[in-house]
Design an enzyme around this catalytic site. Sequence first.
Site, mmCIF file in Angstrom:
data_model
loop_
_atom_site.group_PDB
_atom_site.id
_atom_site.type_symbol
_atom_site.label_atom_id
_atom_site.label_comp_id
_atom_site.label_asym_id
_atom_site.label_seq_id
_atom_site.Cartn_x
_atom_site.Cartn_y
_atom_site.Cartn_z
ATOM 1 C CG HIS A 1 11.914 15.234 4.964
ATOM 2 N ND1 HIS A 1 10.934 14.815 5.820
ATOM 3 C CD2 HIS A 1 11.640 16.504 4.662
ATOM 4 C CE1 HIS A 1 10.112 15.812 6.047
ATOM 5 N NE2 HIS A 1 10.520 16.855 5.360
ATOM 6 C CB SER B 1 -0.942 28.228 -6.841
ATOM 7 O OG SER B 1 -0.220 27.817 -5.714
ATOM 8 C CE1 TYR C 1 7.902 20.021 2.620
ATOM 9 C CE2 TYR C 1 9.646 18.470 3.118
ATOM 10 C CZ TYR C 1 8.720 19.385 3.538
ATOM 11 O OH TYR C 1 8.580 19.653 4.861
ATOM 12 C CG HIS D 1 -1.614 1.304 1.461
ATOM 13 N ND1 HIS D 1 -2.611 1.778 0.643
ATOM 14 C CD2 HIS D 1 -1.415 2.254 2.416
ATOM 15 C CE1 HIS D 1 -3.010 2.962 1.094
ATOM 16 N NE2 HIS D 1 -2.294 3.283 2.167
ATOM 17 C CB SER E 1 10.916 5.883 -14.416
ATOM 18 O OG SER E 1 9.763 6.635 -14.600
ATOM 19 C CB SER E 2 11.641 9.674 -10.737
ATOM 20 O OG SER E 2 10.741 8.739 -10.303
ATOM 21 C CE LYS F 1 4.583 26.971 -2.085
ATOM 22 N NZ LYS F 1 4.223 28.006 -3.002
ATOM 23 N NE ARG G 1 4.193 3.619 10.847
ATOM 24 C CZ ARG G 1 4.940 4.358 10.018
ATOM 25 N NH1 ARG G 1 5.853 5.172 10.500
ATOM 26 N NH2 ARG G 1 4.749 4.310 8.732
ATOM 27 C CD1 TRP H 1 6.420 4.011 3.956
ATOM 28 C CD2 TRP H 1 7.724 4.743 2.305
ATOM 29 N NE1 TRP H 1 6.800 5.287 4.267
ATOM 30 C CE2 TRP H 1 7.592 5.766 3.269
ATOM 31 C CE3 TRP H 1 8.501 4.994 1.175
ATOM 32 C CZ2 TRP H 1 8.219 7.007 3.145
ATOM 33 C CZ3 TRP H 1 9.119 6.230 1.051
ATOM 34 C CH2 TRP H 1 8.972 7.212 2.033
ATOM 35 C CB THR I 1 4.693 25.240 4.856
ATOM 36 O OG1 THR I 1 5.901 24.531 4.602
ATOM 37 C CG2 THR I 1 3.528 24.402 4.436
ATOM 38 C CG ASP J 1 6.349 16.918 -27.273
ATOM 39 O OD1 ASP J 1 6.555 16.585 -26.096
ATOM 40 O OD2 ASP J 1 5.781 16.181 -28.089
ATOM 41 C CD GLU K 1 9.235 10.196 -2.997
ATOM 42 O OE1 GLU K 1 10.233 10.480 -3.699
ATOM 43 O OE2 GLU K 1 8.162 9.797 -3.458
ATOM 44 C CG HIS L 1 12.398 15.412 10.734
ATOM 45 N ND1 HIS L 1 12.044 16.591 10.139
ATOM 46 C CD2 HIS L 1 11.843 14.462 9.967
ATOM 47 C CE1 HIS L 1 11.312 16.357 9.077
ATOM 48 N NE2 HIS L 1 11.180 15.077 8.951
ATOM 49 C CG HIS L 2 12.029 10.887 8.667
ATOM 50 N ND1 HIS L 2 10.703 10.651 8.411
ATOM 51 C CD2 HIS L 2 12.371 11.948 7.914
ATOM 52 C CE1 HIS L 2 10.261 11.535 7.542
ATOM 53 N NE2 HIS L 2 11.249 12.342 7.215
#
Lengths: 252, 216, 613
Positions: free
Chosen positions: C253, C268, C257, C75, C169-170, C331, C450, C139, C328, C104, C255, C302-303
């Site tokens: 991290h 926006s 964002y 998941h 790919s990314s 925004k 969890r 994950w 943030t 293009d 990731e 921080h993780h």
Amino acid sequence: MEQEQSFQRSTADPHHDPGDFVAEEKRIQQAKPNYVGVFVALAILTAIEISITLIFPSEEGAGATIGRVPLLLFLTVAKALLVILYYMHLKFDSRLYSYFFGAGVLAFGLPFVISMIFLMSPPQLASQRHEGGAPGEQRPTPNPNAGPPVTLKLQGFEFEFDPGALAANSGQVVRIELQNTGSVEHNFVMPSEPVATLPEPWVTNNGTVIAKAPVASVGKGGFTAPAPGDYAFYCNVPGHALAGMHGIISIK
Amino acid sequence: MSAVGKLEKAGDRVGSHMEQVVSEAQVQPEHAETTTGLDHRKLLIWVFIASETIFFASLMATYLVFRGKTPPQDGLAHLDLNVASINTFILLASSLTMVLALQSIESGKKGRLIGLLILTALLGALFLGGQALEYNELITNGVSIDTNLFGATFFTLTGFHGAHVAIGILWIIMLIIRALRGGISQHNHLAVELGGLYWHFVDLVWVVLFTIIYLI
Amino acid sequence: MATNVLTLPRTSEPTGIWSWITTVDHKRLGLLYLLTAVAFFLIGGIEALIIRTQLALPNGTVVDPSLYNQLFTMHGTTMIFLAVMPLNTGFGNYLVPLMIGARDMAFPRLNAFGYWLYLFAGILLYASFIFGNAPDAGWFGYAPLTERAYSPGHGIDFWVLSLQLLGISSLVGSLNFVVTILNMRAPGMTINRLPLFVWGVLVTSLLIIFAIPSITVALILLLFDRYFGTSFYLASAQGDPMLWQHLFWFFGHPEVYIMIMPAFGIISEVLATYSRKPIFGYAAMAFAFAGISFVSFTVWAHHMFATGLSPVADAVFAATSFLVAVPTGIKIFNWLGTIWKGSIRVTTAFLFAAGFIGQFTIGGLGGVMLATVPVDWQITDTYFVVGHFHYVLFAGAVLALFAGTYHWFPKMTGRYLDERLGQIHFWLTMVGMIMLFFFMHYLGVIGMPRRIYTYAPGQGWDIWNMIETIGAFIVAAGVLVFVVNVFISLRQPKTATDDPWDGQTLEWATSSPPPVYNFAAMIPVNSPRPFWDAKYGPHSEFAENPKTIDLSGGSTAHVHLPNPSIWPLLLSLALTIFAVGIIFGPQTGWILAPIGVVLMFGSFLGWLAQPAG
């Protein structure tokens, strides 16, 4: 200085278009960097680096007083800059390229490497790292009189070693070949102290991994047999030693 | 003027400066191939190189944090500074021949271009040969990738660098073939420059690796 | 003009399966990305429903622990790498060239390569179910759980190789975006006139370019540990599992964002359009993008507060994490400023965007709480964390993507989505989402860890888990309404006008759906909202006295479009064969890996030999 001038040239001259690819090539040609000179500079810097290492082989003593590592790093950065500015001609090229490259190296790469070193190798471990082992640990030295190197073969499976008893002479170079005939990984771990002081080394996971054998493979490794006595060996995959996967090696 | 207005104005100024960086001169739209005036492919290569720096930074960090965890006699002591030094000079020389190759085609000397490219590829191959020598020395002394942390980090780090050198050699061979078939000329030599950028970057990585593995 | 169109060299054959397989048209690839990602989103959603059903009651017996582990791992991996990221890429692919006025992408074939590799990597990941052993280590695949000794099956191998392919790919997709956005803007569209969605994509691409290599290395080291007997992450052999965490979170991290920035961009665009105002504080918004992306690289540890870093490191990473709240916050206030005094049209897209602001703020505040070290020590690895990241990813990214879908669906298909069904979809999603995720915070605080597959009754958890499960099914009902809505729309005639929402940016200045060459004529660009300027005069605040814009003037005679190509698909197939060769290396004697390399080389040469067009 040179860079400053070339930039001024590019903005002052209205016919000069730094974005234009052909014009850009011309600019590099006009600058006529002395590539051979750059190579000579690189070679000299490398020679200096190598001689520093040869004259001050370690971080102790005289090497430490002249700041050997910072000096070497400084020379490396100088060499890297020569390659980037001249060979990759960033000096004459669009600043956009420098921004990308600078972001890669300065903003993300370098800080990451430095913080990893500090986060993962706290300074208090420094002495340990130099010695290459725990503080005060004495590495046994090979004794030529102890006999030729011996290869000890054994099998490991759930949860036993076969044979469970091995023997070697103190100072002898011992090679371990651990054949895994089980269905999960096993390894061969030996503590530095004999059974007399450490009857169950697996409780504290004391010892170094000599060989490790993934499923259906032979793990190889070796050590110099320590001072005489009986030493336990075990598999430190959690739970295995507790389930009985350990044995005794007698050093004479 | 409100504070927000000032912030907007300041932002606008920084923005226009950035814009100036992005396109140092405003090119005429009907002549401009691209907005910034930079070739797509060259921009791509540079951004890719920026990405590669993080790749090698991560590998180097791995090497450095495990450095010293393996006693020297089980790894580091079997490295030969002489071989590595000669290898360094070989790779630096290959960078010189590469940049001279680019210089030759810029002044239209195609024969010289091909000769220098061949020389570059040969120097690259020589470097790989030196590396093979070094690997052989380590393996005969019982240090391979799964022996200890030194073996693991050393073979991974230099192995990925070597793989980059190998790709660079293939790239140069393709350039040689292209030049022989007439695909490269004085006014169409971007391919040489791109290959050169990659080659110099690989050289640059070695400059750093040499220091952190053999010298420090 | 019609004859011109017919004689155009084409990006792809007009119709048929072959035309889609060989297409290099950014719009078609964008649609392929979106469709594939929605399919994976639905699969990931079904996995979530099974998880929630298992947890609805204490001592649940729907799935066994092993399958449960596989389900939450799949998941997470699916939603992050196969759904949200590609949805962003899909929108980016479709919209970026239109918004900057390009024909293009800069490298159309590279674009196609990125898509096919994504598709094959997704299939590869799900192929692990066929081999009876899906990845089951979460994950973020913490070592040493992912090592061969503790995960002997092939599940982790599939996971590692699939993530490597997705990384490539990314990466190529992002390189393409950066070059396209910098190099292919319409005349007059300077960097500080880019639409904010394009800013979002640009910044995201840079994040991917700088973050992906770190996980590539982490996965390579794991692969070596599993296959070649190294011990990078094995503490038993002097290795260090912390290395995995550092390398992974240095990617992981940013990731977060990577998933949320394009969503910020979508919000926006949507808010400005439906408030009929320019975006408030454009420059501040653009700099907030840049600020968040830079700071995101300095917060990874921080993780890892609970792993026993030094107090100094904890303090530094807590401080940088708090810093993220500043851009943030800018925004969020600017979005509110955009709505303020606007003449708002409450369409479904607007509702989703407005819902996003409120819900995402809650998620962000949870993040600030987690950045506080002592708090983190208490609630890390509890449902609080699960609640937090679902609030930023579902209430953040997914709501924004729904808003974007309702906003751009007419442009992409020429048909409207039904507004009534859309509003039902919105309200079901909102109510269900709050029931589903909000109480997770509370559950975490009262101690529910969890990743447990079940729990004993009588701990005060039962009622909340039941509410969450009901919420999950309400969200699922909402998604069902959405799918039905899409199918109904697609069966109707094309009624959408070129500019259905009174848009501001260039994508509305062409037909719906756009022609293969995107634009025949280009309107002048003098601000971040060129199409609005063209309609109402430059710098006009209000939508009064619209001018008619004549877009028929341009000629398509000189339009030069890239050739369709099969090589991107073949190259990505070869890479996938190589990956499969590694997964089954020890069993097949490594025979497939060299075959993959040879095929790669062959397709690469074919690619080079084919003229780009």
